[in-house]
Write an enzyme that holds these catalytic residues in place. Structure first.
Site: not given
Ligand SMILES: *Cc1c(COP(=O)(O)O)cnc(C)c1O
Length: 327
Positions: A83, A79-81
């Protein structure tokens, strides 16, 4: 700036400055005066759903383009913002994007990951592992891309290199123009570049970082990045960092964060996220309780984005829906 190297121009990814808005009802609910709390709206950055990573990516993508890159490679949590915004930046600039994510296929869905797919990024699942494992896999992916004739640019974890952190030196400059009298900027502390850039631009006394559990040694991480950005070293013990909002770990939802999400939503119609900005507000509330932030002065909460992460966090969504009362 200590670097004597050639610094390529930034890639243009957004329109500046972002707004600085008052939050009088939230201020009063926290025990501050109505004019004492302002929100720096970096969530309103237009690219890809917005958020703090865009400021860093302007510098990092500028360097990648200068190097002739054809594909961006970066790492992160499912859930990386960061990325998600790297995927959006690649789309905007006409570069391919490969995301090396922790975990395995099916370990997460919706939220940021759905947007990664929409932006056309390719995902390589790296299995369980720390930032070091992810970086090793990213290096292998870059090697394979080179063999295929592509020119990969490795974008660091969270965009937090000294170059990426310059994006928050830029933000500090905006803030000083918008609120010269500000006494404290509160920011979530993840990979550290955001706090480091603000510290480089505002000095350590005016920045309060709220640790989110993304790195093992937050003070050392921010200190190293901030020191690389200025001529004066910034020792770890000069930094204002709260360590009390991590709870059971990075991805977990804490009660103070759930209270902060609810409070911001119900006083200002402002949506925060369970991992970063919710912790920043919970840390700000704790700092008011401790009289580290006091009435009659001007505090700024950096809204660093993260809304898609709320939709990728099933527990936070369930708790939010429980707030519905029937009419
Ligand atoms: C990454 C992130 C942060 C933390 O910024 P760092 O520079 O990694 O410390 C804060 N808020 C949001 C929404 C983020 O995505």
């Amino acid at each position: 700036m200590t670097s004597g190297h050639h610094t390529p121009p930034q890639a243009a990814l957004a329109t500046w400055p972002t707004p600085l808005e008052p939050a009088p009802r939230l201020a009063r609910a926290l025990g501050l005066g109505e004019g004492d709390l302002w929100i720096k709206r970096d969530d309103l950055i237009g690219l890809g759903g917005g958020g703090n990573k865009v400021r860093k990516l302007e510098w990092l993508c500028g360097a990648a383009l200068d190097d002739g890159a054809t594909v961006l490679v970066t790492t992160g949590a499912p859930q990386s913002n960061h990325a998600r915004l790297t995927a959006a930046a690649g789309a905007r600039l006409g570069l391919e994007v490969v995301l090396v994510l922790a975990g395995s296929p099916g370990c997460s869905s919706s939220g940021n990951l759905a947007l990664d797919g929409l932006f056309g990024a390719r995902v390589v699942w790296a299995g369980e592992g720390d930032a070091g494992t992810l970086a090793t896999t990213a290096e292998q992916v870059a090697q394979r891309l080179r063999q295929e004739g592509a020119v990969p640019a490795l974008i660091p974890f969270g965009g937090s290199s000294p170059l990426g952190a310059r994006g928050y030196v830029d933000c500090a400059r905006e803030l000083l123009a918008q609120a010269p009298e500000l006494t404290t900027v509160v920011t979530a502390l993840g990979s550290g570049g955001t706090m480091a850039g603000l510290v480089a631009g505002l000095g350590p006394d005016r920045v309060l970082g709220v640790h989110c559990g993304a790195v093992p040694t937050p003070a050392a991480t921010v200190s190293a990045l901030a020191s690389a950005l200025t001529d004066t070293p910034c020792p770890p013990d000069a930094l204002r960092i709260r360590l009390d909002q991590v709870g059971a770990g990075y991805g977990t939802l804490t009660e103070p964060v759930m209270s902060a999400l609810t409070l911001a939503a119900r006083t200002e119609g402002l949506v925060l996220d369970p991992i970063y900005t919710g912790r920043a507000l919970a840390g700000l509330a704790a700092a008011v309780q401790d009289a580290d932030i006091t009435p009659g002065r001007r505090a700024v909460l950096l809204h660093s984005g993260g809304l898609p992460g709320l939709f990728g966090h099933p527990q936070a969504l369930t708790r939010a829906e429980e707030g519905l009362t029937s009419g």
